[in-house]
Write a protein that holds these residues in place. Structure first.
Motif, mmCIF file in Angstrom:
data_model
loop_
_atom_site.group_PDB
_atom_site.id
_atom_site.type_symbol
_atom_site.label_atom_id
_atom_site.label_comp_id
_atom_site.label_asym_id
_atom_site.label_seq_id
_atom_site.Cartn_x
_atom_site.Cartn_y
_atom_site.Cartn_z
ATOM 1 N N ILE A 162 0.836 -1.198 0.000
ATOM 2 C CA ILE A 162 0.000 0.000 0.000
ATOM 3 C C ILE A 162 0.874 1.254 0.000
ATOM 4 O O ILE A 162 0.487 2.301 -0.481
ATOM 5 N N GLN B 298 2.408 7.203 -0.234
ATOM 6 C CA GLN B 298 1.670 6.506 -1.280
ATOM 7 C C GLN B 298 2.500 6.398 -2.552
ATOM 8 O O GLN B 298 3.121 7.369 -2.975
ATOM 9 N N VAL C 115 1.051 -0.693 -5.373
ATOM 10 C CA VAL C 115 -0.207 -0.256 -5.970
ATOM 11 C C VAL C 115 -0.153 1.273 -6.082
ATOM 12 O O VAL C 115 -0.124 1.972 -5.067
ATOM 13 N N ASP D 135 -8.540 3.893 -8.647
ATOM 14 C CA ASP D 135 -8.401 2.698 -7.813
ATOM 15 C C ASP D 135 -8.824 1.426 -8.531
ATOM 16 O O ASP D 135 -8.236 0.376 -8.338
ATOM 17 N N GLU D 136 -9.867 1.543 -9.340
ATOM 18 C CA GLU D 136 -10.438 0.351 -9.971
ATOM 19 C C GLU D 136 -9.443 -0.352 -10.878
ATOM 20 O O GLU D 136 -9.606 -1.530 -11.174
ATOM 21 N N PHE E 234 -7.435 -7.732 -8.340
ATOM 22 C CA PHE E 234 -8.272 -7.361 -7.184
ATOM 23 C C PHE E 234 -9.758 -7.429 -7.531
ATOM 24 O O PHE E 234 -10.609 -7.168 -6.702
ATOM 25 N N SER F 259 -10.433 -17.258 1.563
ATOM 26 C CA SER F 259 -10.632 -16.504 2.807
ATOM 27 C C SER F 259 -10.756 -17.481 3.960
ATOM 28 O O SER F 259 -11.567 -18.394 3.906
ATOM 29 N N LEU G 288 -5.016 -17.503 10.070
ATOM 30 C CA LEU G 288 -4.403 -16.606 11.057
ATOM 31 C C LEU G 288 -4.644 -17.277 12.406
ATOM 32 O O LEU G 288 -5.743 -17.227 12.954
ATOM 33 N N THR H 286 -8.562 -16.555 12.704
ATOM 34 C CA THR H 286 -9.427 -17.148 11.682
ATOM 35 C C THR H 286 -9.144 -18.634 11.491
ATOM 36 O O THR H 286 -9.623 -19.239 10.541
ATOM 37 N N PHE I 296 -1.352 -15.135 14.729
ATOM 38 C CA PHE I 296 -1.991 -13.872 15.122
ATOM 39 C C PHE I 296 -1.367 -13.334 16.408
ATOM 40 O O PHE I 296 -1.129 -14.101 17.348
ATOM 41 N N MET J 268 -1.376 -11.804 19.823
ATOM 42 C CA MET J 268 -2.428 -11.783 20.830
ATOM 43 C C MET J 268 -2.421 -10.533 21.703
ATOM 44 O O MET J 268 -3.236 -10.392 22.601
ATOM 45 N N ARG J 269 -1.490 -9.631 21.429
ATOM 46 C CA ARG J 269 -1.530 -8.360 22.144
ATOM 47 C C ARG J 269 -2.041 -7.266 21.224
ATOM 48 O O ARG J 269 -2.968 -6.533 21.554
ATOM 49 N N GLU J 270 -1.442 -7.187 20.046
ATOM 50 C CA GLU J 270 -1.760 -6.086 19.138
ATOM 51 C C GLU J 270 -2.922 -6.417 18.199
ATOM 52 O O GLU J 270 -3.457 -5.532 17.549
ATOM 53 N N GLY J 271 -3.249 -7.690 18.071
ATOM 54 C CA GLY J 271 -4.292 -8.057 17.121
ATOM 55 C C GLY J 271 -3.828 -7.872 15.691
ATOM 56 O O GLY J 271 -4.603 -7.457 14.838
ATOM 57 N N SER K 162 2.352 -4.282 4.328
ATOM 58 C CA SER K 162 1.833 -2.986 3.897
ATOM 59 C C SER K 162 2.811 -2.163 3.077
ATOM 60 O O SER K 162 2.390 -1.347 2.272
#
Ligand code: B12
Lengths: 214, 487
Positions: free
Chosen positions: B99, B111, B138, B144-145, B168, B203, B233, B237, B278, B280-283, B355
């Motif tokens: 990103i 960006q 990106v 964006d499309e 995407f 997913s 994750l 998940t 995952f 477990m503190r910051e998520g 990211s």
């Protein structure tokens, strides 16, 4: 006697046993305790302890989430009781939240929703890939104080702007605070699209929401 | 002997695969794509079209495992076979779809624009340790499309190496396919000598979104390889135990291979992923966590046991700047991937979860990759006897620098790093300006970019790519594309 039961409710929240929280909450009602007392002197005390333990790194997310789930299940039992007494649990505010149309990233949004509900907000989580008109309808229906929009893709960020535009067109933009979040989102983007706030994580989201509803 | 990392016992491999097959039946796989549901139903799966859940019998998935190729190649734009998916070959490409880009001056994330990605593609071309390109950034200066296809357009203008990409949306896949066909001349040529792979992400848990499923089906029909990027994750998940996360990964990938093969028997498909333990503190979804690396290496072992080509997202960091955390996390993941024999390791250059991309991190990672590739070449005898002849001749003289034997072997036996890695004396280091790794990496980026050789692309082909992309851009309100930064 009753204080002992309330204490047990608190402990069941702190130690993460939702089934026990539910049983004890039922028991407390049978014993004639007032729903508001159960909330204020049992459940909320537990949630506060859990929050403190999370802050001091003694607890981790699973503790937090399971405690929130115990609280939520107990509230489902207490809500009808409150209503029949024409009472209301003290709510920090009403929140509608979801991931915008085209976006199926769910974890961040759900985490924010859970943390908000653990902090006393009444949260309506609409899930992922939520059509814009569904957001608008839910805001109208619930009279929400806060609308939370999650977007994790650069291709779906713009949908946040679209939701704000449609709130304007529906004439309800000034009735609800719009907060946004997700990996590509920044304060700058919030400014650009005229959102009321941006938070980069769940803890920040709760603080933001609290600031916005006072 | 080549060193090899196996995290699972044979018994555990068997049980994980068996449970993976069972999950396909119960609770089944959610498939939000009409075409795939129909394919599955026709093949004998029990499909509930209302709830969009497919219960896939083991026999149906087993059949797919028989028709999928166990290996295939990617070609560069000179038509040479340069990437081999299959066996234990280990290759690296940059992490995809960042990103932001880490600004070389300010060290802040910002960006990405057209010029940033073009610079990135050129840099990847010049880094010998990298085996493939990826659509790594990106850009925000187009609608964006078309963010996904525009990356491919830019890369194709400047690359020679094959590319790992992804769409995407459903419609943009077609534009991307048209570009690839334009590059090699025909659909047939593209299927015979693929130059690109499309990443497709189920997913978690056990869901095929419409978009990703359609991308996979369309790719299969055109013989374009797909790379499964399944991402349990752990603890969010998927179950938190590492073995159980691998079971979920197995089921997601098995369902992917099945849908792909039903769409087109023999279509190339890769067993891959980007799981995370995952936090477990910051998520968050840390790429630098040891648990993440272990899930990756374990599912690679499963993929190999099923005879699949493999892929993993490894060698990344969650650090926000190029610092000690960045180095340690990137090294750990890349070394483990190499030892596990992952065919394509994606992630070089990537930081802040998935990211941000950084040119400087990319050239540091190139050294990590160089060392990892050296490690798995292992230790060989080279001579027979190994040392006796030479050592008995030299006796107790420490005169090896002067030996032809040393000259013959040193650059084969030792990995020779670039100046990114400082191995000078303290004084030498000071004389060169007492530069940190970040500063040396900045120098290296400039040095490499100066060696970039323009891609072998004709003006007509450039124009054709531009037409295809402009046509897509016009649908979303952009009449003219930003100019290509050509020298
Ligand atoms: C997990 C994941 C997925 C999973 C999601 C699973 C699920 N059930 O949610 C799956 C596999 C489905 C997925 C799919 C895709 N993904 Co994805 N995904 C990720 C990943 C690795 C982690 C996201 C995550 O869950 N993080 C953990 C949570 C807790 O963090 P979070 O979401 O950021 O939320 C926190 C804050 O942002 C904030 N917040 C979030 N929402 C909100 C809302 C409000 C109101 C507020 C105040 C705050 C707030 O608070 C949260 C809690 O701290 C990211 C990488 C990354 N860097 O983010 C890529 C990433 C976002 N995905 C990406 C892509 C490209 C895709 C796909 C297009 C890939 C494909 N071709 O199939 C699809 C798109 C599907 C779609 N249409 O949405 C790219 C985006 C690139 C870009 N430039 O847009 C990323 C950055 C990875 C990459 N570099 O390729 N993905």
């Amino acid at each position: 006697m009753s204080s002992e039961l309330l204490n047990k409710i608190t402990i069941s929240i702190v130690e993460g046993r939702p089934d026990e929280t539910v049983d004890l909450t039922r028991q407390a009602l049978v014993d004639g305790l007032e729903p508001l007392t159960i909330i204020d002197e049992g459940l909320t005390v537990g949630m506060n302890i859990v929050g403190d333990k999370f802050q001091t790194c003694e607890y981790y997310l699973p503790h937090l989430i399971i405690a929130a789930s115990g609280m939520k299940q107990a509230m489902e039992i207490l809500e009808p009781e409150l209503q029949s007494r024409q009472q209301e649990a003290e709510s920090a505010g009403v929140v509608v939240i979801g991931s915008v149309a085209g976006d199926i990233h769910e974890i961040g949004k759900s985490l924010v929703g859970t943390m908000m509900s653990a902090s006393g907000f009444q949260v309506h989580d609409l899930g992922v890939d939520v059509p814009t008109e569904v957001f608008i309808a839910k805001v109208k229906e619930t009279g929400a104080d806060i609308l939370g929009l999650s977007a994790l893709l650069t291709t779906t960020m713009t949908v946040q702007r679209q939701v704000i535009r449609e709130l304007e067109e529906a004439g309800i933009r000034d009735q609800v605070k719009v907060v946004i979040g997700g990996a590509p989102i920044s304060q700058e983007w919030a400014n650009t699209i005229g959102a009321d706030g941006y938070a980069e994580d769940a803890v920040g989201s709760v603080e933001l929401a609290k600031q916005l509803v006072v | 002997m080549r060193p090899k990392l196996n995290l699972l016992s044979d018994a555990l491999v068997e049980q994980i695969i068996a449970e993976g097959f069972e999950l396909l039946m119960n609770p089944g796989v959610r498939v939000h794509n009409a075409e795939a549901l129909k394919l599955l139903a026709d093949a004998g799966a029990k499909v509930d079209f209302e709830t969009q859940i497919a219960h896939i019998p083991e026999s149906v998935a087993r059949r797919a495992l028989e028709t999928r190729p166990s290996e295939f190649h990617l070609y560069n734009l000179d038509g040479e076979q340069v990437v081999h998916y299959g066996g234990d070959r280990v290759q690296f490409d940059p992490g995809s779809a960042a990103i932001t880009v880490l600004d070389s001056e300010t060290q802040e994330q910002r960006q990405p624009l057209t010029a940033d990605f073009v610079k990135f593609v050129k840099l990847v071309e010049t880094i010998p340790q990298l085996d493939a390109q990826s659509t790594a950034l990106v850009c925000v200066d187009v609608p964006d499309e078309i963010g996904d296809l525009y990356r491919l357009y830019l890369a194709l203008n400047f690359m020679r190496k094959p590319i790992i990409t992804g769409a995407f949306r459903k419609d943009t896949w077609w534009t991307m396919k048209d570009m690839l066909v334009a590059m090699v001349g025909s659909e047939k040529a593209l299927a015979e000598k693929p130059i690109a792979v499309f990443d497709v992400c189920p997913s978690p848990p056990l869901l095929w979104s419409d978009l990703t499923c359609q991308n996979m089906i369309d790719s299969a029909r055109y013989g374009i390889p797909s790379e499964l990027v399944s991402m349990p994750l752990a603890g969010a998940t998927s179950p938190v135990t590492l073995a159980a996360a691998v079971v979920q990964h197995t089921a997601e990938c098995l369902s992917g291979v099945t849908i792909c093969q039903l769409a087109h028997e023999g279509a190339p498909i890769v067993w891959g992923g980007s799981p995370a333990a995952f936090d477990m503190r910051e998520g968050t979804t840390p790429m630098g966590a040891v648990g993440t690396w272990m899930i990756d290496c374990a599912y690679t072992q499963i993929g190999k046991a099923l005879g699949m080509p493999t892929h993993a997202y490894l060698g990344m960091t969650d650090a926000k700047v190029v610092d000690a955390q960045c180095g340690l996390e990137s090294s750990g993941g890349a070394l483990m991937a190499a030892l596990a024999g992952v065919n394509m390791v994606s992630g070089a250059g990537m930081m802040d979860f998935e990211s941000c991309q950084s040119y400087e991190k990319l050239v540091i990672d190139a050294e990590i990759i160089g060392m990892s590739k050296r490690l798995i070449r292992g230790i060989e005898a080279r001579d027979n006897p190994i040392a006796l002849t030479l050592m008995q001749e030299l006796g107790h003289r420490a005169d090896y620098l002067a030996q032809p034997h040393t000259l013959k072997w040193f650059d084969k036996e030792l990995y020779l790093p670039s100046a990114v890695i400082d191995r000078g004396s303290l004084d030498a280091w000071k004389k060169k300006g007492a530069k940190t790794a970040w500063e040396r990496a900045q120098d290296r980026v400039e040095e490499l970019l100066a060696t970039y050789q323009p891609a072998p692309i004709s003006d007509e082909l450039r124009a054709e790519l531009r037409d295809i992309t402009t046509h897509a851009a016009q649908k979303f309100g952009m009449d003219e594309l930003p100019p290509l930064p050509l020298d």
